[in-house]
Design a protein around this motif. Structure first.
Motif, PDB file in Angstrom:
ATOM      1  N   TYR A 179       0.838  -1.209   0.000  1.00  0.00           N
ATOM      2  CA  TYR A 179       0.000   0.000   0.000  1.00  0.00           C
ATOM      3  C   TYR A 179       0.870   1.254   0.000  1.00  0.00           C
ATOM      4  CZ  TYR A 179      -3.204   3.586   1.755  1.00  0.00           C
ATOM      5  OH  TYR A 179      -3.923   4.750   1.914  1.00  0.00           O
ATOM      6  N   ALA A 180       1.901   1.264   0.851  1.00  0.00           N
ATOM      7  CA  ALA A 180       2.772   2.429   0.963  1.00  0.00           C
ATOM      8  C   ALA A 180       3.538   2.683  -0.330  1.00  0.00           C
ATOM      9  CB  ALA A 180       3.733   2.250   2.135  1.00  0.00           C
ATOM     10  N   LEU A 181       4.043   1.620  -0.946  1.00  0.00           N
ATOM     11  CA  LEU A 181       4.790   1.770  -2.193  1.00  0.00           C
ATOM     12  C   LEU A 181       3.881   2.245  -3.322  1.00  0.00           C
ATOM     13  CD1 LEU A 181       7.027  -1.420  -1.981  1.00  0.00           C
ATOM     14  CD2 LEU A 181       7.807   0.963  -1.852  1.00  0.00           C
ATOM     15  N   PHE A 182       2.684   1.656  -3.418  1.00  0.00           N
ATOM     16  CA  PHE A 182       1.735   2.052  -4.459  1.00  0.00           C
ATOM     17  C   PHE A 182       1.350   3.519  -4.328  1.00  0.00           C
ATOM     18  CE2 PHE A 182      -2.695   2.793  -5.735  1.00  0.00           C
ATOM     19  CZ  PHE A 182      -2.631   2.452  -7.084  1.00  0.00           C
ATOM     20  N   ASN A 183       1.156   3.993  -3.088  1.00  0.00           N
ATOM     21  CA  ASN A 183       0.718   5.366  -2.864  1.00  0.00           C
ATOM     22  C   ASN A 183       1.866   6.370  -2.783  1.00  0.00           C
ATOM     23  OD1 ASN A 183      -2.362   5.767  -2.367  1.00  0.00           O
ATOM     24  ND2 ASN A 183      -1.877   3.783  -1.447  1.00  0.00           N
ATOM     25  N   GLY A 184       3.100   5.901  -2.940  1.00  0.00           N
ATOM     26  CA  GLY A 184       4.241   6.807  -3.004  1.00  0.00           C
ATOM     27  C   GLY A 184       4.635   7.439  -1.693  1.00  0.00           C
ATOM     28  N   CYS A 185       4.252   6.809  -0.566  1.00  0.00           N
ATOM     29  CA  CYS A 185       4.552   7.415   0.736  1.00  0.00           C
ATOM     30  C   CYS A 185       5.385   6.486   1.607  1.00  0.00           C
ATOM     31  CB  CYS A 185       3.272   7.815   1.448  1.00  0.00           C
ATOM     32  SG  CYS A 185       2.049   6.492   1.601  1.00  0.00           S
ATOM     33  N   TYR A 186       6.266   5.709   0.965  1.00  0.00           N
ATOM     34  CA  TYR A 186       7.142   4.825   1.724  1.00  0.00           C
ATOM     35  C   TYR A 186       8.523   5.451   1.927  1.00  0.00           C
ATOM     36  CZ  TYR A 186       9.918   0.805   3.157  1.00  0.00           C
ATOM     37  OH  TYR A 186      10.761  -0.032   3.850  1.00  0.00           O
ATOM     38  N   PHE A 187       9.179   5.829   0.857  1.00  0.00           N
ATOM     39  CA  PHE A 187      10.560   6.311   0.958  1.00  0.00           C
ATOM     40  C   PHE A 187      10.669   7.716   1.528  1.00  0.00           C
ATOM     41  CE2 PHE A 187      10.727   3.072  -2.410  1.00  0.00           C
ATOM     42  CZ  PHE A 187      11.694   2.239  -1.866  1.00  0.00           C
ATOM     43  N   SER A 188       9.655   8.522   1.329  1.00  0.00           N
ATOM     44  CA  SER A 188       9.657   9.892   1.851  1.00  0.00           C
ATOM     45  C   SER A 188       8.216  10.332   2.099  1.00  0.00           C
ATOM     46  CB  SER A 188      10.332  10.847   0.859  1.00  0.00           C
ATOM     47  OG  SER A 188       9.653  10.838  -0.389  1.00  0.00           O
ATOM     48  N   PRO A 189       7.996  11.331   2.943  1.00  0.00           N
ATOM     49  CA  PRO A 189       6.630  11.797   3.207  1.00  0.00           C
ATOM     50  C   PRO A 189       5.961  12.277   1.919  1.00  0.00           C
ATOM     51  CG  PRO A 189       8.143  12.643   4.859  1.00  0.00           C
ATOM     52  CD  PRO A 189       8.992  12.024   3.792  1.00  0.00           C
TER      53      PRO A 189
END
Length: 246
Positions: A179-189
């Motif tokens: 979910y975090a990777l798909f939504n682009g909020c894993y590596f940085s806020p």
């Protein structure tokens, strides 16, 4: 074999009874708690600010355990309880019953969701008298179906958000990680992609973000995700760079 450290129930109990983390001496604390929604284990973060009259401002209340009640009683009486948006309401009944003298403020749209509760006021653009001159707030506009209130405590230089940004780098479960990777909020806020796509009125969103960028903050606390402790304004601006390139 599942070890104690990886047992969701044990994790939930540990976080439920954990001590609040003090970010700024005798001013600001937060506590994270594991919550399970729609089959997904997430963390939800409550922020506590001690106002100038020594009463407490509670942002995004988590489940009200007995250890948490004791910790709060040691900090002061509760003046106000707020939610950042209409999605954060699952534990309000407990707080409403436990603190009848506190003022309850509904996020936009929450009165319709929780008609069983009586709110003292609805959060909008203006700052209520209870924390006027102490905390900054604004309405993050651009989505008629989902409006969030952002807060800033100038004394501790802390920006407090709900779901506008997330930083889920600490997620380990495969479903949450995906979910975090798909939504682009894993590596940085970042503003989660699905939420970002729902903001159709980019002009109003830009105005809201520009206002927040005038506030004095170095730290960012999200309702979900890792806390940004330093260089928060630059990180916040970078997270919305896409908005100003359109």
């Amino acid at each position: 074999m599942v070890t104690e450290d990886h047992n969701p129930q044990r994790l939930y109990q540990t976080q439920q009874d954990a001590m609040m983390i003090e970010c700024f001496e005798n001013r600001l604390w937060y506590q994270e708690q594991a919550t399970k929604q729609n089959g997904m284990l997430n963390n939800s973060k409550m922020t506590v600010i001690k106002l100038n009259d020594d009463r407490l401002f509670i942002h995004n209340p988590i489940e009200l355990s007995e250890p948490l009640k004791v910790q709060l009683s040691q900090l002061g009486d509760i003046a106000a309880i707020v939610t950042p948006n209409k999605n954060h309401h699952h534990f309000l009944s407990e707080w409403w019953l436990a603190y009848p003298n506190a003022y309850f403020f509904a996020a936009p749209g929450l009165q319709q969701t929780r008609g069983d509760l009586t709110f003292d006021d609805v959060l909008r653009q203006y700052t209520p008298a209870l924390w006027q001159g102490q905390l900054l707030q604004t309405l993050i506009r651009g989505n008629d179906n989902f409006e969030e209130i952002a807060f800033c405590d100038p004394e501790s230089q802390t920006l407090i958000l709900g779901d506008t940004l997330a930083w889920m780098i600490e997620q380990k479960h495969p479903f949450n990680l995906g979910y975090a990777l798909f939504n682009g909020c894993y590596f940085s806020p970042a503003m989660p992609l699905l939420l970002r796509l729902s903001y159709t009125e980019k002009k109003y969103l830009r105005q809201s973000i520009q206002e927040i960028l005038t506030w004095p903050f170095e730290r960012i606390i999200f309702s979900k995700g890792k806390v940004v402790e330093h260089n928060g304004k630059t990180i916040f601006a970078d997270a919305f760079r896409w908005l100003f390139q359109q």
